[in-house]
Design a protein around this motif. Structure first.
Motif, PDB file in Angstrom:
ATOM      1  N   LEU A  58      -1.780   5.618 -11.907  1.00 49.68           N
ATOM      2  CA  LEU A  58      -2.581   6.755 -11.440  1.00 49.68           C
ATOM      3  C   LEU A  58      -1.851   8.069 -11.694  1.00 49.68           C
ATOM      4  O   LEU A  58      -2.469   9.077 -12.070  1.00 49.68           O
ATOM      5  CB  LEU A  58      -2.898   6.593  -9.951  1.00 49.68           C
ATOM      6  CG  LEU A  58      -3.789   5.396  -9.582  1.00 49.68           C
ATOM      7  CD1 LEU A  58      -3.891   5.264  -8.065  1.00 49.68           C
ATOM      8  CD2 LEU A  58      -5.176   5.554 -10.200  1.00 49.68           C
ATOM      9  N   SER A  59      -0.533   8.051 -11.480  1.00 47.56           N
ATOM     10  CA  SER A  59       0.276   9.242 -11.724  1.00 47.56           C
ATOM     11  C   SER A  59       0.231   9.633 -13.198  1.00 47.56           C
ATOM     12  O   SER A  59       0.029  10.799 -13.551  1.00 47.56           O
ATOM     13  CB  SER A  59       1.718   8.984 -11.290  1.00 47.56           C
ATOM     14  OG  SER A  59       2.562  10.031 -11.692  1.00 47.56           O
ATOM     15  N   ALA A  60       0.414   8.649 -14.071  1.00 53.82           N
ATOM     16  CA  ALA A  60       0.466   8.929 -15.508  1.00 53.82           C
ATOM     17  C   ALA A  60      -0.864   9.464 -16.022  1.00 53.82           C
ATOM     18  O   ALA A  60      -0.928  10.515 -16.678  1.00 53.82           O
ATOM     19  CB  ALA A  60       0.854   7.666 -16.264  1.00 53.82           C
ATOM     20  N   ILE A 113       0.497  15.758  -5.641  1.00 58.42           N
ATOM     21  CA  ILE A 113       1.670  14.923  -5.348  1.00 58.42           C
ATOM     22  C   ILE A 113       2.130  15.118  -3.907  1.00 58.42           C
ATOM     23  O   ILE A 113       2.499  14.156  -3.217  1.00 58.42           O
ATOM     24  CB  ILE A 113       2.806  15.240  -6.354  1.00 58.42           C
ATOM     25  CG1 ILE A 113       2.477  14.636  -7.718  1.00 58.42           C
ATOM     26  CG2 ILE A 113       4.149  14.696  -5.862  1.00 58.42           C
ATOM     27  CD1 ILE A 113       3.477  14.954  -8.813  1.00 58.42           C
ATOM     28  N   ILE A 114       2.087  16.357  -3.423  1.00 62.76           N
ATOM     29  CA  ILE A 114       2.458  16.626  -2.030  1.00 62.76           C
ATOM     30  C   ILE A 114       1.503  15.908  -1.080  1.00 62.76           C
ATOM     31  O   ILE A 114       1.923  15.290  -0.089  1.00 62.76           O
ATOM     32  CB  ILE A 114       2.466  18.141  -1.768  1.00 62.76           C
ATOM     33  CG1 ILE A 114       3.616  18.807  -2.531  1.00 62.76           C
ATOM     34  CG2 ILE A 114       2.600  18.431  -0.263  1.00 62.76           C
ATOM     35  CD1 ILE A 114       3.511  20.313  -2.610  1.00 62.76           C
ATOM     36  N   GLY A 115       0.194  15.968  -1.388  1.00 67.42           N
ATOM     37  CA  GLY A 115      -0.791  15.272  -0.549  1.00 67.42           C
ATOM     38  C   GLY A 115      -0.556  13.777  -0.512  1.00 67.42           C
ATOM     39  O   GLY A 115      -0.690  13.136   0.543  1.00 67.42           O
ATOM     40  N   ILE A 116      -0.172  13.209  -1.659  1.00 66.36           N
ATOM     41  CA  ILE A 116       0.136  11.777  -1.731  1.00 66.36           C
ATOM     42  C   ILE A 116       1.333  11.448  -0.836  1.00 66.36           C
ATOM     43  O   ILE A 116       1.378  10.403  -0.167  1.00 66.36           O
ATOM     44  CB  ILE A 116       0.421  11.377  -3.187  1.00 66.36           C
ATOM     45  CG1 ILE A 116      -0.860  11.419  -4.026  1.00 66.36           C
ATOM     46  CG2 ILE A 116       1.071  10.006  -3.258  1.00 66.36           C
ATOM     47  CD1 ILE A 116      -1.913  10.421  -3.612  1.00 66.36           C
ATOM     48  N   GLY A 117       2.328  12.326  -0.815  1.00 64.97           N
ATOM     49  CA  GLY A 117       3.496  12.115   0.042  1.00 64.97           C
ATOM     50  C   GLY A 117       3.119  12.039   1.518  1.00 64.97           C
ATOM     51  O   GLY A 117       3.653  11.213   2.271  1.00 64.97           O
ATOM     52  N   ILE A 175       0.842  -1.205   0.000  1.00 66.14           N
ATOM     53  CA  ILE A 175       0.000   0.000   0.000  1.00 66.14           C
ATOM     54  C   ILE A 175       0.874   1.251   0.000  1.00 66.14           C
ATOM     55  O   ILE A 175       0.620   2.210  -0.730  1.00 66.14           O
ATOM     56  CB  ILE A 175      -0.952  -0.018   1.216  1.00 66.14           C
ATOM     57  CG1 ILE A 175      -1.958  -1.162   1.058  1.00 66.14           C
ATOM     58  CG2 ILE A 175      -1.674   1.320   1.363  1.00 66.14           C
ATOM     59  CD1 ILE A 175      -2.760  -1.450   2.307  1.00 66.14           C
ATOM     60  N   ALA A 176       1.914   1.232   0.824  1.00 63.42           N
ATOM     61  CA  ALA A 176       2.822   2.382   0.874  1.00 63.42           C
ATOM     62  C   ALA A 176       3.481   2.614  -0.482  1.00 63.42           C
ATOM     63  O   ALA A 176       3.726   3.764  -0.882  1.00 63.42           O
ATOM     64  CB  ALA A 176       3.888   2.157   1.943  1.00 63.42           C
ATOM     65  N   ASN A 177       3.751   1.521  -1.207  1.00 64.96           N
ATOM     66  CA  ASN A 177       4.418   1.635  -2.497  1.00 64.96           C
ATOM     67  C   ASN A 177       3.575   2.401  -3.525  1.00 64.96           C
ATOM     68  O   ASN A 177       4.116   3.042  -4.428  1.00 64.96           O
ATOM     69  CB  ASN A 177       4.748   0.239  -3.044  1.00 64.96           C
ATOM     70  CG  ASN A 177       6.065   0.210  -3.805  1.00 64.96           C
ATOM     71  OD1 ASN A 177       6.939   1.059  -3.603  1.00 64.96           O
ATOM     72  ND2 ASN A 177       6.225  -0.765  -4.671  1.00 64.96           N
ATOM     73  N   VAL A 178       2.245   2.335  -3.391  1.00 60.86           N
ATOM     74  CA  VAL A 178       1.377   3.117  -4.280  1.00 60.86           C
ATOM     75  C   VAL A 178       1.700   4.596  -4.141  1.00 60.86           C
ATOM     76  O   VAL A 178       1.908   5.310  -5.124  1.00 60.86           O
ATOM     77  CB  VAL A 178      -0.111   2.875  -3.952  1.00 60.86           C
ATOM     78  CG1 VAL A 178      -1.000   3.782  -4.802  1.00 60.86           C
ATOM     79  CG2 VAL A 178      -0.480   1.417  -4.169  1.00 60.86           C
ATOM     80  N   PHE A 179       1.764   5.072  -2.904  1.00 60.89           N
ATOM     81  CA  PHE A 179       2.006   6.495  -2.650  1.00 60.89           C
ATOM     82  C   PHE A 179       3.422   6.906  -3.077  1.00 60.89           C
ATOM     83  O   PHE A 179       3.624   7.983  -3.635  1.00 60.89           O
ATOM     84  CB  PHE A 179       1.784   6.809  -1.172  1.00 60.89           C
ATOM     85  CG  PHE A 179       0.395   6.481  -0.697  1.00 60.89           C
ATOM     86  CD1 PHE A 179      -0.720   6.987  -1.351  1.00 60.89           C
ATOM     87  CD2 PHE A 179       0.190   5.656   0.399  1.00 60.89           C
ATOM     88  CE1 PHE A 179      -1.997   6.682  -0.923  1.00 60.89           C
ATOM     89  CE2 PHE A 179      -1.089   5.346   0.843  1.00 60.89           C
ATOM     90  CZ  PHE A 179      -2.188   5.852   0.173  1.00 60.89           C
ATOM     91  N   VAL A 180       4.390   6.033  -2.809  1.00 66.37           N
ATOM     92  CA  VAL A 180       5.769   6.345  -3.182  1.00 66.37           C
ATOM     93  C   VAL A 180       5.904   6.502  -4.701  1.00 66.37           C
ATOM     94  O   VAL A 180       6.529   7.439  -5.192  1.00 66.37           O
ATOM     95  CB  VAL A 180       6.733   5.241  -2.677  1.00 66.37           C
ATOM     96  CG1 VAL A 180       8.128   5.425  -3.268  1.00 66.37           C
ATOM     97  CG2 VAL A 180       6.803   5.258  -1.150  1.00 66.37           C
ATOM     98  N   SER A 184       8.072  15.388   0.931  1.00 61.86           N
ATOM     99  CA  SER A 184       6.895  16.260   0.902  1.00 61.86           C
ATOM    100  C   SER A 184       7.275  17.699   1.227  1.00 61.86           C
ATOM    101  O   SER A 184       6.768  18.645   0.598  1.00 61.86           O
ATOM    102  CB  SER A 184       5.837  15.761   1.897  1.00 61.86           C
ATOM    103  OG  SER A 184       5.431  14.441   1.580  1.00 61.86           O
ATOM    104  N   LEU A 185       8.150  17.893   2.181  1.00 68.22           N
ATOM    105  CA  LEU A 185       8.571  19.231   2.580  1.00 68.22           C
ATOM    106  C   LEU A 185       9.267  19.961   1.430  1.00 68.22           C
ATOM    107  O   LEU A 185       8.944  21.125   1.130  1.00 68.22           O
ATOM    108  CB  LEU A 185       9.508  19.134   3.793  1.00 68.22           C
ATOM    109  CG  LEU A 185      10.120  20.461   4.280  1.00 68.22           C
ATOM    110  CD1 LEU A 185       9.021  21.409   4.750  1.00 68.22           C
ATOM    111  CD2 LEU A 185      11.111  20.196   5.412  1.00 68.22           C
ATOM    112  N   PHE A 186      10.204  19.297   0.750  1.00 66.97           N
ATOM    113  CA  PHE A 186      10.939  19.960  -0.329  1.00 66.97           C
ATOM    114  C   PHE A 186      10.067  20.186  -1.564  1.00 66.97           C
ATOM    115  O   PHE A 186      10.265  21.172  -2.290  1.00 66.97           O
ATOM    116  CB  PHE A 186      12.210  19.185  -0.671  1.00 66.97           C
ATOM    117  CG  PHE A 186      13.344  19.492   0.263  1.00 66.97           C
ATOM    118  CD1 PHE A 186      14.093  20.648   0.106  1.00 66.97           C
ATOM    119  CD2 PHE A 186      13.635  18.647   1.315  1.00 66.97           C
ATOM    120  CE1 PHE A 186      15.127  20.954   0.979  1.00 66.97           C
ATOM    121  CE2 PHE A 186      14.674  18.939   2.196  1.00 66.97           C
ATOM    122  CZ  PHE A 186      15.414  20.100   2.028  1.00 66.97           C
TER     123      PHE A 186
END
Length: 508
Positions: free
Chosen positions: A449-451, A470-474, A311-316, A384-386
């Motif tokens: 999903l990204s593409a 993308i930040i929210g996903i992080g 699941i974490a890999n989806v967000f990464v 996410s911060l950067f």
């Protein structure tokens, strides 16, 4: 565990021979996997040229990349099963050779499309039917290439845990994982230069100038727009070389892998590493082998930590691929960079990622005692911060923007590497390729999903909205890793319990 103690009672000459083969395995597979990226990330640099020449939209690219990503994830999953049963080095070499063939085909995609629709491929402007056929041919060749790309990682997930002790796996496999970044950085720089120095000079052709202006929605009367138009006109058709030259390199890489690798220590007369005993024993006459399906059920399918990592890999992957796949287009369209500057910016992202990946592996072993999920949490927060700084301060000087985006790369590649390492440790070396294949499916659902999402959102809402998401996903990725805080380092104790239970069952 100290390095000196991981070899147990081995003789010094055996240790020396083992370390030599370990280093050879790491280096050969690193270079081979980096070459995989030459015939994978070249598409990102060719996309601006394809848009300028044929008017292909972000949405069309997004659909092709997205479908390819799903195919890649499925291919990694299927090949995880194959590699856990067959020769890893042969499978990896064959995969790279097939990638080379698909890239040669893509380079000739325009000619193939012209032949299929029955038009002259030498005409200055492509007809709508020809462009539609090119998109279809592009989709087929990219999807095939992604299917072949999925053959590349599972052999490495199988090989490396056989040659590296669990107490060193995060550090050494993180160094190996820099092959992603080395290959991608070298590919974008090389293809950036290919796009900038090759192709036919059509800058004196008013028809071509008008076509590029229309495709890119630029005004030739504006000096800045005209400079961008001329950049593509001077290198008409350069995109083809982004596929032909890397394909030639991949053919050589396939031979390098086949002749340079060996499947495990036993194949060269060396013993199995102490501390990597899964509990599986050599069968004697009349003994029944424990079911591989039962082992996979315990170590992979019902292992909560494997599923959490998936699941974490989806967000990464949403975060990583959103930047990597679309970086050149975003930087040229939203930040006004030349294709060469955009290539160097994405390369800086990858170069910082190399350092970040190595640091993440070192920190996992030294600071978190091999518990990779804890380092992943820190990395997702940093990435996410950067990305927030990069998006919310667009007027920063060019160098500052490059460094900030590169720091996002420094952090986001840590989890990308460590999820594979953690999956291998939790599933043990007997099921590491299968576990990584499963994680790969989830990762490339994220890439899909990204593409799709980036292409559609960029066309309808602009690039800034893309990066807000993308930040929210992080942040969601960081939350997922929080739920793993109490997870163990590896699954070897779980494996030994499984085999002990099987022996008891057989005895009864």
């Amino acid at each position: 565990m100290a390095t000196d103690n991981i070899y147990g009672s081995w003789k010094p000459e055996v240790i020396k021979q083992f370390k030599s083969w370990q280093m050879r395995t790491i280096v050969v597979s690193m270079i081979g996997y980096a070459i995989y990226y030459f015939v994978r990330k070249n598409f990102s640099l060719a996309m601006p040229g394809l848009t300028a020449q044929y008017g292909i939209s972000n949405t069309d690219f997004g659909i092709v990349i997205g479908i390819g990503s799903l195919v890649y994830g499925l291919s990694r999953f299927v090949n995880g099963f194959i590699v856990d049963r067959y020769s890893a080095r042969a499978v990896m070499a064959i995969g790279l050779l097939l990638c080379a063939l698909s890239n040669f085909a893509f380079g000739y995609g325009y000619n193939i499309s012209a032949w299929l629709v029955g038009v002259d491929p030498t005409a200055a402007q492509a007809t709508p039917d020809l462009v539609n056929m090119l998109i279809l041919v592009m989709a087929v060749t990219i999807v095939l290439n992604q299917a072949f790309q999925g053959i590349g990682y599972p052999p490495c997930a199988r090989l490396l845990p056989c040659w590296i002790h669990p107490s060193e796996l995060a550090t050494k496999m993180s160094i190996w994982n820099t092959s992603h970044s080395i290959g991608a950085a070298a590919a974008v720089v090389a293809c950036g230069y290919i796009m900038g120095i090759m192709g036919q000079d059509m800058s004196n052709n008013p028809e071509i100038i008008s076509l590029i202006a229309s495709n890119l929605k630029l005004n030739p009367e504006v000096a800045e727009d005209m400079n961008q138009i001329l950049q593509y006109a001077k290198h008409w058709g350069a995109w083809k070389w982004c596929f032909w030259l890397p394909a030639g390199l991949a053919v050589l890489g396939a031979a390098w892998l086949f002749f340079g690798l060996r499947d495990d220590p036993r194949s060269v007369g060396l013993p199995e590493l102490p501390g990597t005993n899964t509990g599986k024993k050599e069968l004697k006459n009349g003994e029944k082998a424990p079911s591989q399906a039962k082992f996979l059920k315990v170590m992979v399918w019902t292992n909560r930590w494997i599923w959490t990592l998936c699941i974490a890999n989806v967000f990464v992957y949403v975060m990583r691929m959103g930047i990597l796949d679309w970086g050149p287009k975003f930087l040229t369209e939203a930040r006004g960079m030349s294709i060469e500057d955009a290539a160097w910016t994405v390369a800086a992202f990858e170069i910082f990622a190399i350092v970040g990946t190595i640091f993440a592996g070192w920190a996992t072993d030294r600071l978190f005692k091999g518990k990779a999920h804890r380092m992943c949490l820190c990395c997702m927060i940093g990435a996410s911060l950067f990305m927030c700084i990069f998006i919310f301060f667009p007027q920063l000087p060019y160098i500052a923007s490059v460094i900030i985006l590169a720091m996002a790369g420094f952090f986001v590649y840590g989890p990308q590497a460590l999820i594979g390492i953690s999956s291998a440790n939790h599933a043990t070396k007997e099921a590491s390729a299968t576990a990584n294949g499963l994680a790969g499916i989830f990762g490339y659902v994220g890439s899909f999903l990204s593409a799709i999402g980036v292409g559609i959102i960029a066309d309808h809402y602009g690039w800034n909205v893309v990066f807000y998401l993308i930040i929210g996903i992080g942040v969601l990725g960081a939350v997922t890793f929080v739920t793993m805080w109490a997870a163990p380092r590896d699954g070897y104790a779980r494996s030994q319990k499984f085999y002990a239970g099987q022996e008891k069952e057989n005895a009864e």
